[in-house]
Design a protein around this motif. Structure first.
Motif, PDB file in Angstrom:
ATOM      1  N   LYS A  85       0.812  -1.223   0.000  1.00 43.09           N
ATOM      2  CA  LYS A  85       0.000   0.000   0.000  1.00 43.09           C
ATOM      3  C   LYS A  85       0.845   1.273   0.000  1.00 43.09           C
ATOM      4  CE  LYS A  85      -3.834  -2.306   2.251  1.00 43.09           C
ATOM      5  NZ  LYS A  85      -4.656  -2.418   3.452  1.00 43.09           N
ATOM      6  N   MET A  86       2.157   1.115   0.116  1.00 41.84           N
ATOM      7  CA  MET A  86       3.038   2.286   0.108  1.00 41.84           C
ATOM      8  C   MET A  86       3.225   2.796  -1.317  1.00 41.84           C
ATOM      9  SD  MET A  86       6.894   2.624   1.563  1.00 41.84           S
ATOM     10  CE  MET A  86       8.027   3.251   0.348  1.00 41.84           C
ATOM     11  N   PRO A  87       3.000   4.102  -1.525  1.00 43.30           N
ATOM     12  CA  PRO A  87       3.170   4.640  -2.878  1.00 43.30           C
ATOM     13  C   PRO A  87       4.634   4.720  -3.294  1.00 43.30           C
ATOM     14  CG  PRO A  87       2.711   6.421  -1.347  1.00 43.30           C
ATOM     15  CD  PRO A  87       2.582   5.127  -0.571  1.00 43.30           C
ATOM     16  N   ALA A  88       4.848   4.830  -4.592  1.00 44.98           N
ATOM     17  CA  ALA A  88       6.194   4.994  -5.140  1.00 44.98           C
ATOM     18  C   ALA A  88       6.620   6.452  -5.005  1.00 44.98           C
ATOM     19  CB  ALA A  88       6.208   4.582  -6.606  1.00 44.98           C
ATOM     20  N   PHE A  89       7.865   6.666  -4.615  1.00 43.18           N
ATOM     21  CA  PHE A  89       8.398   8.014  -4.483  1.00 43.18           C
ATOM     22  C   PHE A  89       9.522   8.286  -5.476  1.00 43.18           C
ATOM     23  CE2 PHE A  89       6.388   7.328  -0.390  1.00 43.18           C
ATOM     24  CZ  PHE A  89       5.748   8.542  -0.173  1.00 43.18           C
ATOM     25  N   GLY A  90       9.757   7.355  -6.396  1.00 42.52           N
ATOM     26  CA  GLY A  90      10.858   7.487  -7.349  1.00 42.52           C
ATOM     27  C   GLY A  90      10.755   8.682  -8.270  1.00 42.52           C
ATOM     28  N   LYS A  91       9.548   9.133  -8.575  1.00 45.27           N
ATOM     29  CA  LYS A  91       9.388  10.301  -9.442  1.00 45.27           C
ATOM     30  C   LYS A  91       9.372  11.593  -8.630  1.00 45.27           C
ATOM     31  CE  LYS A  91       7.130   7.861 -13.155  1.00 45.27           C
ATOM     32  NZ  LYS A  91       5.930   7.671 -13.975  1.00 45.27           N
ATOM     33  N   LYS A  92       9.111  11.484  -7.349  1.00 47.41           N
ATOM     34  CA  LYS A  92       9.029  12.668  -6.483  1.00 47.41           C
ATOM     35  C   LYS A  92      10.381  13.015  -5.859  1.00 47.41           C
ATOM     36  CE  LYS A  92       6.506  14.515  -2.543  1.00 47.41           C
ATOM     37  NZ  LYS A  92       5.499  14.292  -1.531  1.00 47.41           N
ATOM     38  N   LEU A  93      11.176  11.997  -5.528  1.00 51.50           N
ATOM     39  CA  LEU A  93      12.455  12.199  -4.847  1.00 51.50           C
ATOM     40  C   LEU A  93      13.619  11.911  -5.783  1.00 51.50           C
ATOM     41  CD1 LEU A  93      11.649  10.380  -1.472  1.00 51.50           C
ATOM     42  CD2 LEU A  93      11.561  12.838  -1.925  1.00 51.50           C
ATOM     43  N   LYS A  94      14.697  12.663  -5.621  1.00 51.99           N
ATOM     44  CA  LYS A  94      15.924  12.417  -6.374  1.00 51.99           C
ATOM     45  C   LYS A  94      16.622  11.183  -5.801  1.00 51.99           C
ATOM     46  CE  LYS A  94      16.611  17.358  -6.878  1.00 51.99           C
ATOM     47  NZ  LYS A  94      17.378  18.482  -6.357  1.00 51.99           N
ATOM     48  N   ALA A  95      17.480  10.591  -6.597  1.00 52.17           N
ATOM     49  CA  ALA A  95      18.225   9.401  -6.154  1.00 52.17           C
ATOM     50  C   ALA A  95      19.023   9.700  -4.883  1.00 52.17           C
ATOM     51  CB  ALA A  95      19.146   8.906  -7.265  1.00 52.17           C
ATOM     52  N   ASP A  96      19.654  10.882  -4.802  1.00 54.82           N
ATOM     53  CA  ASP A  96      20.406  11.260  -3.595  1.00 54.82           C
ATOM     54  C   ASP A  96      19.494  11.351  -2.380  1.00 54.82           C
ATOM     55  OD1 ASP A  96      22.820  11.341  -4.891  1.00 54.82           O
ATOM     56  OD2 ASP A  96      22.940  13.528  -4.999  1.00 54.82           O
ATOM     57  N   ASP A  97      18.284  11.878  -2.565  1.00 55.92           N
ATOM     58  CA  ASP A  97      17.325  11.974  -1.460  1.00 55.92           C
ATOM     59  C   ASP A  97      16.965  10.582  -0.943  1.00 55.92           C
ATOM     60  OD1 ASP A  97      17.242  14.751  -1.717  1.00 55.92           O
ATOM     61  OD2 ASP A  97      15.498  14.683  -3.054  1.00 55.92           O
ATOM     62  N   ILE A  98      16.790   9.653  -1.857  1.00 49.31           N
ATOM     63  CA  ILE A  98      16.444   8.280  -1.480  1.00 49.31           C
ATOM     64  C   ILE A  98      17.614   7.629  -0.745  1.00 49.31           C
ATOM     65  CG2 ILE A  98      15.886   5.971  -2.382  1.00 49.31           C
ATOM     66  CD1 ILE A  98      14.183   7.471  -4.539  1.00 49.31           C
ATOM     67  N   THR A  99      18.830   7.851  -1.220  1.00 50.41           N
ATOM     68  CA  THR A  99      20.019   7.320  -0.547  1.00 50.41           C
ATOM     69  C   THR A  99      20.127   7.863   0.871  1.00 50.41           C
ATOM     70  OG1 THR A  99      21.169   7.076  -2.657  1.00 50.41           O
ATOM     71  CG2 THR A  99      22.543   7.162  -0.671  1.00 50.41           C
ATOM     72  N   GLN A 100      19.904   9.167   1.038  1.00 52.16           N
ATOM     73  CA  GLN A 100      19.945   9.779   2.363  1.00 52.16           C
ATOM     74  C   GLN A 100      18.812   9.257   3.242  1.00 52.16           C
ATOM     75  OE1 GLN A 100      19.994  14.029   1.848  1.00 52.16           O
ATOM     76  NE2 GLN A 100      21.983  14.003   0.851  1.00 52.16           N
ATOM     77  N   LEU A 101      17.656   9.028   2.640  1.00 44.95           N
ATOM     78  CA  LEU A 101      16.518   8.502   3.392  1.00 44.95           C
ATOM     79  C   LEU A 101      16.806   7.087   3.896  1.00 44.95           C
ATOM     80  CD1 LEU A 101      13.727   9.311   4.337  1.00 44.95           C
ATOM     81  CD2 LEU A 101      12.814   8.539   2.148  1.00 44.95           C
ATOM     82  N   VAL A 102      17.452   6.278   3.089  1.00 41.58           N
ATOM     83  CA  VAL A 102      17.850   4.931   3.516  1.00 41.58           C
ATOM     84  C   VAL A 102      18.787   5.035   4.719  1.00 41.58           C
ATOM     85  CG1 VAL A 102      19.180   2.869   2.867  1.00 41.58           C
ATOM     86  CG2 VAL A 102      17.471   3.808   1.289  1.00 41.58           C
ATOM     87  N   ALA A 103      19.753   5.946   4.679  1.00 33.03           N
ATOM     88  CA  ALA A 103      20.671   6.140   5.815  1.00 33.03           C
ATOM     89  C   ALA A 103      19.895   6.599   7.048  1.00 33.03           C
ATOM     90  CB  ALA A 103      21.753   7.148   5.448  1.00 33.03           C
ATOM     91  N   TYR A 104      18.904   7.443   6.860  1.00 34.77           N
ATOM     92  CA  TYR A 104      18.081   7.928   7.970  1.00 34.77           C
ATOM     93  C   TYR A 104      17.310   6.754   8.589  1.00 34.77           C
ATOM     94  CZ  TYR A 104      14.839  10.797  10.644  1.00 34.77           C
ATOM     95  OH  TYR A 104      14.119  11.364  11.656  1.00 34.77           O
ATOM     96  N   ILE A 105      16.754   5.904   7.742  1.00 36.88           N
ATOM     97  CA  ILE A 105      16.011   4.718   8.221  1.00 36.88           C
ATOM     98  C   ILE A 105      16.954   3.794   9.009  1.00 36.88           C
ATOM     99  CG2 ILE A 105      14.856   2.599   7.448  1.00 36.88           C
ATOM    100  CD1 ILE A 105      13.683   4.386   5.134  1.00 36.88           C
ATOM    101  N   ARG A 106      18.183   3.655   8.527  1.00 36.99           N
ATOM    102  CA  ARG A 106      19.169   2.828   9.236  1.00 36.99           C
ATOM    103  C   ARG A 106      19.444   3.366  10.641  1.00 36.99           C
ATOM    104  NH1 ARG A 106      19.108  -1.573   6.640  1.00 36.99           N
ATOM    105  NH2 ARG A 106      19.978  -1.621   4.547  1.00 36.99           N
ATOM    106  N   ALA A 107      19.359   4.674  10.820  1.00 38.79           N
ATOM    107  CA  ALA A 107      19.668   5.297  12.110  1.00 38.79           C
ATOM    108  C   ALA A 107      18.468   5.268  13.074  1.00 38.79           C
ATOM    109  CB  ALA A 107      20.117   6.732  11.908  1.00 38.79           C
ATOM    110  N   LEU A 108      17.274   4.969  12.602  1.00 36.19           N
ATOM    111  CA  LEU A 108      16.087   5.012  13.455  1.00 36.19           C
ATOM    112  C   LEU A 108      16.188   4.119  14.690  1.00 36.19           C
ATOM    113  CD1 LEU A 108      13.195   5.211  10.853  1.00 36.19           C
ATOM    114  CD2 LEU A 108      13.820   6.958  12.529  1.00 36.19           C
ATOM    115  N   PRO A 109      16.682   2.884  14.595  1.00 37.62           N
ATOM    116  CA  PRO A 109      16.758   2.049  15.798  1.00 37.62           C
ATOM    117  C   PRO A 109      17.679   2.618  16.873  1.00 37.62           C
ATOM    118  CG  PRO A 109      17.063   0.710  13.840  1.00 37.62           C
ATOM    119  CD  PRO A 109      17.096   2.151  13.405  1.00 37.62           C
ATOM    120  N   LYS A 110      18.596   3.467  16.474  1.00 42.26           N
ATOM    121  CA  LYS A 110      19.573   4.019  17.411  1.00 42.26           C
ATOM    122  C   LYS A 110      19.069   5.268  18.118  1.00 42.26           C
ATOM    123  CE  LYS A 110      23.235   2.232  14.497  1.00 42.26           C
ATOM    124  NZ  LYS A 110      22.520   1.682  13.373  1.00 42.26           N
ATOM    125  N   LYS A 111      17.947   5.814  17.651  1.00 38.47           N
ATOM    126  CA  LYS A 111      17.416   7.055  18.235  1.00 38.47           C
ATOM    127  C   LYS A 111      16.653   6.783  19.496  1.00 38.47           C
ATOM    128  CE  LYS A 111      17.348   9.874  14.179  1.00 38.47           C
ATOM    129  NZ  LYS A 111      16.738  10.939  13.493  1.00 38.47           N
TER     130      LYS A 111
END
Length: 111
Positions: A85-111
């Protein structure tokens, strides 16, 4: 190592940190902004998926082992192409934004 060499190495290290740190902080802030703009509604501020929308849509807990064990490429593909049910964000976000978002998701358990 001579004292002068140690001083030069320490100065170089500190200089690099001073130059690199603002860029890293900006990337973190950009990723946090992207997350808050596009992900919080379903995944909640802490990534738990416990928001009202997240519960209704059964959004994954981004802090979970199941999500955290996925490769960066798998997470980026889910963000870009959508999943379930999650929409695609590939047309809305740049590749760099997605890469940074993945890093942000990786840091969530540590917060």
């Amino acid at each position: 190592m001579r004292p002068a060499s140690r001083l030069a190495a320490a100065t170089l290290t500190i200089g690099f940190a001073v130059i690199a740190l603002p860029g890293l902080m900006k990337a973190q802030n950009d990723a946090e902004k992207t997350y808050k703009t596009n992900c919080v509604l379903c995944h909640a501020p802490d990534g738990s998926g416990s928001s009202t929308s997240g519960k209704a849509l059964k959004a994954q807990d981004l802090r979970s082992d199941a999500v955290q064990k996925k490769s960066d490429a798998e997470l980026a593909a889910s963000i870009s192409n959508g999943k379930g049910k999650m929409p695609a964000f590939g047309k809305k976000l740049k590749a760099d934004d997605i890469t940074q978002l993945v890093a942000y998701i990786r840091a969530l358990p540590k917060k």
